[in-house]
Design a protein around this motif. Structure first.
Motif, PDB file in Angstrom:
ATOM      1  N   LYS A  19      -3.409  -3.909  -5.037  1.00 13.67           N
ATOM      2  CA  LYS A  19      -4.324  -4.534  -4.090  1.00 13.67           C
ATOM      3  C   LYS A  19      -3.808  -5.921  -3.683  1.00 13.67           C
ATOM      4  O   LYS A  19      -3.196  -6.633  -4.472  1.00 13.67           O
ATOM      5  CB  LYS A  19      -5.715  -4.677  -4.717  1.00 13.67           C
ATOM      6  CG  LYS A  19      -6.348  -3.358  -5.158  1.00 13.67           C
ATOM      7  CD  LYS A  19      -6.679  -2.480  -3.978  1.00 13.67           C
ATOM      8  CE  LYS A  19      -7.327  -1.176  -4.395  1.00 13.67           C
ATOM      9  NZ  LYS A  19      -8.683  -1.382  -4.952  1.00 13.67           N
ATOM     10  N   ASP A  35      -7.160  -6.389   0.638  1.00 13.92           N
ATOM     11  CA  ASP A  35      -8.089  -5.558  -0.135  1.00 13.92           C
ATOM     12  C   ASP A  35      -9.219  -6.371  -0.753  1.00 13.92           C
ATOM     13  O   ASP A  35     -10.358  -5.918  -0.806  1.00 13.92           O
ATOM     14  CB  ASP A  35      -7.332  -4.833  -1.252  1.00 13.92           C
ATOM     15  CG  ASP A  35      -6.294  -3.874  -0.716  1.00 13.92           C
ATOM     16  OD1 ASP A  35      -6.677  -2.921  -0.015  1.00 13.92           O
ATOM     17  OD2 ASP A  35      -5.093  -4.084  -0.980  1.00 13.92           O
ATOM     18  N   SER A  81      -1.398   2.343  -6.848  1.00 11.57           N
ATOM     19  CA  SER A  81      -2.228   1.409  -6.094  1.00 11.57           C
ATOM     20  C   SER A  81      -2.007  -0.039  -6.536  1.00 11.57           C
ATOM     21  O   SER A  81      -2.039  -0.361  -7.719  1.00 11.57           O
ATOM     22  CB  SER A  81      -3.702   1.765  -6.275  1.00 11.57           C
ATOM     23  OG  SER A  81      -4.529   0.853  -5.595  1.00 11.57           O
ATOM     24  N   HIS A 116       0.806  -1.220   0.000  1.00 15.58           N
ATOM     25  CA  HIS A 116       0.000   0.000   0.000  1.00 15.58           C
ATOM     26  C   HIS A 116       0.836   1.265   0.000  1.00 15.58           C
ATOM     27  O   HIS A 116       0.319   2.352  -0.301  1.00 15.58           O
ATOM     28  CB  HIS A 116      -0.938  -0.013   1.211  1.00 15.58           C
ATOM     29  CG  HIS A 116      -1.969  -1.096   1.143  1.00 15.58           C
ATOM     30  ND1 HIS A 116      -2.559  -1.649   2.261  1.00 15.58           N
ATOM     31  CD2 HIS A 116      -2.502  -1.764   0.089  1.00 15.58           C
ATOM     32  CE1 HIS A 116      -3.422  -2.585   1.887  1.00 15.58           C
ATOM     33  NE2 HIS A 116      -3.400  -2.672   0.580  1.00 15.58           N
TER      34      HIS A 116
END
Length: 547
Positions: free
Chosen positions: A343, A366, A341, A336
């Motif tokens: 996940k 996530d 981004s 993170h």
């Protein structure tokens, strides 16, 4: 990956007797005076047995969005003398104002029958297997999906062309019609063409009518997916495996980085995994293969297009594993903190609150990928961090949830990937393998799919097998199966609901879908009900979307 891992004829008869999910003319099977053999049409969700009585539908009538692939089956029935050199061909579909859907947009397959030992360890709930028997499942293409070249002249063990059909037996053929994108290319309206069946004993023509609606499905599916969490089997490469899956709207665990940009535009790739670069593999005891540093994540994503969602699969089924928390939190923090981004994905029975808050307001995980058969789905709407995905396996749990084995009707695959995922708040779907072949890249893998991935010698026909080896058909890619087509259709069903949501029509979508997809233990097994719901959503979108 252990857990990632009525009678048939009566069921078919009942489905064929009900209102057709595929709209058809109900009259005697097509049989020209000189043909000498019956041919009929069946919806794609109905498996037709080798000796089932001929049906009554003699034409194909479908409706579709642009950018969608719709399907049907044509079944050839051999008279007492049998049939030889049976072949199919498709015409172009002619539409309004001289518009046309080319014949190359119609993909033809011959269905291949498998004899399987029925699923054992059934949980005793509302979704029993059909049991041991013979089922059509692998699809033999007439043309190589990558090159477009005919496979008839190839030196192959099995071919779609020139089929022989034994006396009194059926040979089903699968028809995919892919509708081109763009209202100028494919204006809404009615398109007509035909499917021709030719044998030594005669010929039959099946009329096709396709209504193209005013709306279009996005090139990249809204529903995310992860398929094949193993290296490819012999006969596949990472690239060919990914390609065969993406043609059917699901995404592989990982492809090579160099292919990512092309796959977005050509196949609608909607996510890319970093696991080919860093395999995390956190175990219940807290051990792991590697935990990439943030700098390594940044280096891995530097050459990937910025609009492509990224993820990394960190652990498999860590249910009640507190020793794994430190490693899971560390990998979540590192990922993170990356420049863009990324996940994290983990399979588990239910979201684990011990992993929710990591100081930055995010969860270490996530994408919570939940095994539906254990029925521990959280209350909706889900208010925890991250989002929900679903997956299935040969673990039948209480025997209520959809199962993706060959001796279950294909509505199991379609309803989970589509309307059940939608009503249960799942935004993605996962399956552990597609090419878990029993005899490598050989004809033996086509004929033997009685696998035991669940352990203890339990029969689980088709577990881990959604593609079939390319060697026996002399193709550059593995062949799909009927169950993979049902998954593809489910992903498209999901899109109808998603588009309605984007247009502020959630209440309408739910009013249609809740009655047939209420929960993992309460869903309709009726193909006509599912197709009817899709038709309602499609008609609503056709009204709402401008031509």
């Amino acid at each position: 990956m252990l857990a990632i891992f009525m009678t048939f004829n009566l069921w078919v008869a009942r489905m064929q007797a009900g209102p057709a999910a595929l709209a058809v003319h109900t009259q005697l099977p097509s049989q020209t005076p000189d043909s000498g053999f019956p041919v009929w049409v069946s919806p794609s969700l109905i498996r037709v047995g080798k000796t089932d009585a001929p049906g009554s539908a003699s034409s194909i009538t479908l409706s579709s969005a642009r950018g969608e692939t719709v399907d049907a089956q044509v079944i050839v029935h051999a008279p007492a003398s049998g049939l030889t050199h049976v072949n199919l061909s498709a015409s172009a579909l002619t539409g309004p104002g001289g518009a046309s859907i080319a014949a190359s947009n119609v993909t033809l397959y011959r269905e291949y029958y498998l004899t399987v030992t029925g699923t054992s360890n059934y949980g005793g709930g509302s979704n029993p297997p059909l049991g041991s028997g013979t089922y059509p499942e692998p699809l033999i293409p007439f043309n190589d999906p990558e090159t477009g070249l005919a496979l008839c002249g190839a030196d192959a063990a099995i071919k779609a062309c020139n089929a022989a059909v034994g006396a009194g037996q059926n040979q089903p053929y699968w028809i995919d019609i892919s509708v081109p994108r763009g209202p100028r290319n494919t204006p809404p309206g009615t398109y007509t063409g035909n499917i021709s069946i030719i044998a030594t004993q005669g010929s039959v023509t099946i009329p096709v009518t396709l209504t193209v609606w005013t709306f279009e499905l996005p090139a990249q599916p809204s529903e995310l997916s992860v398929w094949s969490l193993w290296p490819p089997a012999a006969g596949n490469s990472v690239t060919t495996l990914a390609r065969a899956l993406m043609r059917n709207k699901v995404m592989s665990w990982g492809d090579v980085t160099a292919n990512a940009s092309t796959n977005v535009t050509r196949f609608g790739l909607n996510r890319f995994a970093l696991n080919g670069l860093y395999f995390v593999g956190i175990k219940c005891d807290g051990s792991y293969s590697t935990i990439p540093r943030t700098s390594q994540i940044n280096a891995a994503v530097a050459n990937l297009r910025p609009d492509l969602p990224l993820d990394i699969y960190v652990a498999d089924e860590l249910n009640g594993c507190p020793n794994a928390y430190p490693a899971l939190k560390t990998v979540g923090t590192n990922v993170h903190a990356a420049n863009r981004s990324v996940k994290t994905i983990m399979t588990i029975n239910a979201p684990d609150p011990n992993l929710y808050n990591e100081g930055d307001g995010r969860s270490a995980i996530d994408h919570w990928v939940l095994l539906d058969s254990v029925q521990q789905w959280p209350s909706l709407p889900f208010t925890g961090p991250g989002d929900l995905w679903s997956y299935t396996s040969c673990n039948t749990g209480r025997g209520n949830a959809p199962e993706w084995l060959i001796d279950y009707p294909p509505i199991n695959e379609r309803v989970q990937a589509g309307f059940l995922n939608w009503t249960q708040g799942a935004t993605g779907i996962l399956y552990y393998r597609s090419d878990g072949w029993t005899a490598g890249n050989t004809i033996g893998s086509w004929g033997n799919v009685d696998t035991a991935a669940c352990g203890n010698g339990l029969a689980s026909p088709g577990d881990g097998i959604f593609l079939y080896p390319p060697g026996p058909i002399a193709s550059t890619e593995s062949a799909p199966g009927v169950r993979l087509k049902a998954i593809r259709d489910g992903v498209q069903d999901y899109e109808y609901a998603q588009i309605l949501k984007n247009l502020g029509q959630v209440a309408f979508a739910n009013s249609v879908l809740q009655p047939i997809a209420r929960s993992w233990s309460n869903w309709s097994h009726d193909p006509n009900a599912l197709e009817g719901a899709r038709l309602q959503l499609g008609r609503k979108l056709n009204q709402l979307c401008p031509p």
